[in-house]
Design a protein around this motif. Sequence first.
Motif, mmCIF file in Angstrom:
data_model
loop_
_atom_site.group_PDB
_atom_site.id
_atom_site.type_symbol
_atom_site.label_atom_id
_atom_site.label_comp_id
_atom_site.label_asym_id
_atom_site.label_seq_id
_atom_site.Cartn_x
_atom_site.Cartn_y
_atom_site.Cartn_z
ATOM 1 N N TRP A 8 0.844 -1.199 0.000
ATOM 2 C CA TRP A 8 0.000 0.000 0.000
ATOM 3 C C TRP A 8 0.874 1.240 0.000
ATOM 4 C CZ3 TRP A 8 -0.541 4.206 3.238
ATOM 5 C CH2 TRP A 8 -1.646 5.017 3.003
ATOM 6 N N ARG A 9 0.514 2.195 -0.807
ATOM 7 C CA ARG A 9 1.239 3.457 -0.862
ATOM 8 C C ARG A 9 0.259 4.610 -0.678
ATOM 9 N NH1 ARG A 9 5.733 3.088 -5.739
ATOM 10 N NH2 ARG A 9 6.947 1.353 -4.856
ATOM 11 N N PRO A 90 0.699 11.353 6.729
ATOM 12 C CA PRO A 90 0.665 9.966 6.244
ATOM 13 C C PRO A 90 1.915 9.539 5.479
ATOM 14 C CG PRO A 90 -0.911 11.366 5.060
ATOM 15 C CD PRO A 90 -0.426 12.145 6.219
ATOM 16 N N ASN A 91 2.668 10.472 4.918
ATOM 17 C CA ASN A 91 3.916 10.112 4.242
ATOM 18 C C ASN A 91 5.122 10.483 5.103
ATOM 19 O OD1 ASN A 91 3.528 12.846 4.068
ATOM 20 N ND2 ASN A 91 4.297 13.053 1.966
ATOM 21 N N PHE A 92 4.937 10.422 6.415
ATOM 22 C CA PHE A 92 5.956 10.867 7.366
ATOM 23 C C PHE A 92 7.242 10.053 7.224
ATOM 24 C CE2 PHE A 92 7.945 10.621 11.615
ATOM 25 C CZ PHE A 92 8.173 11.958 11.822
ATOM 26 N N PRO A 146 6.895 23.222 18.886
ATOM 27 C CA PRO A 146 7.465 22.241 17.947
ATOM 28 C C PRO A 146 6.376 21.481 17.197
ATOM 29 C CG PRO A 146 7.539 21.387 20.192
ATOM 30 C CD PRO A 146 7.064 22.813 20.288
ATOM 31 N N LEU A 147 6.756 20.984 16.019
ATOM 32 C CA LEU A 147 5.848 20.226 15.155
ATOM 33 C C LEU A 147 6.562 18.995 14.616
ATOM 34 C CD1 LEU A 147 4.346 23.144 12.995
ATOM 35 C CD2 LEU A 147 3.308 22.064 15.004
ATOM 36 N N ARG A 148 5.798 18.160 13.947
ATOM 37 C CA ARG A 148 6.380 16.991 13.286
ATOM 38 C C ARG A 148 6.766 17.335 11.841
ATOM 39 N NH1 ARG A 148 2.592 12.196 13.254
ATOM 40 N NH2 ARG A 148 4.474 11.144 12.543
#
Length: 347
Positions: A8-9, A90-92, A146-148
Amino acid sequence: MGNLLGSWRYKEPSTVEECDSTWGSDSESDETAEDDSGICDSLSPAESERNAAEAGDMSPQLTDSPESLPKIKRSFYAARDLYKYRHSYPNFKKPRQPNEYRNLRFYLNKIPLVPDGIYVEEILTKWRGDYDKLEHNHTYIQWLFPLREQGLNFYAHELTQDEIKEFQSTREAKRRFLAAYSLMLDFYGIKLLDKYGNVARASNWQERFQHLNESQHNYLRITRILKSLGELGYEAFKAPLVRFFLEESLCNNTLPNMQHSILEYFVYTIRQPTSRRRLLRYARQYYRPAHAFLWGPPPKRRGGGAGSGGSVGGGAGSSGIRAPASTPEHQRRGEESSGVVLPLMML
């Protein structure tokens, strides 16, 4: 099963409509059941319109036929950015730096922010009320909130899921984080009222609102602050702040330049579609000119069936009359997409 998951991509959204799930579960009963008029019940839409006209901020009335008017759209870059945030990236990809919990250690006052070498306790105790320093220093905001995702201060470290869990379970870090939030609210002329995130005007609101209305790069900071609240366990604090900004900009006309950033960015940091719908219904009551409101539900299909002429994609993001003024966030997203790296002073 493992092979299926492995193959799955993640498919990145390619339109504003694919990014925006706000109205996906909407219904007629849901539309009429929620009454948001109490947020600004002292002003009717007519009164709000009259006040705006008296203030000289009234938009031109519609004079051309609908066919001759330009079609404008919401920013795809904003919609995609907030979609990724709301869906936990989702593409982290793993951050470049080792997972050293540097954001947590900063909030525990064990390491200073880089490159300035300032500890969080000094910021919280000595910077409050120093509005020149808070305005012109452009490195602290990525450490306080801070963030991801990587910000424009490349010395600041991105959050990780493990660090978020550790942060949320550390009382000292959470106490300082709320103090940092209160510090920035005071900078904007706002005070935090309670543990539920309710806010109100501070005693210095007139001076600070005038500054905030003119210093629009702060809208980028506010977007970051809202995102960080959600990451570190304070999702419930977002709606009261966004609602406050909507009331000030749409009803009281104290922050007219902020309207577009609130609707294009601030609202869409909120993860719950029901909360976003509530805020957007309220905004739609007071937004002027009403025909230029871009963030409502898409028009209902005519003729039924997916193959009929009307498409859902032509709704909330593709119609309107007057394009809102360009904001620093629009410019930043567009330049990022072109590979242009902005200097730190932009944030």
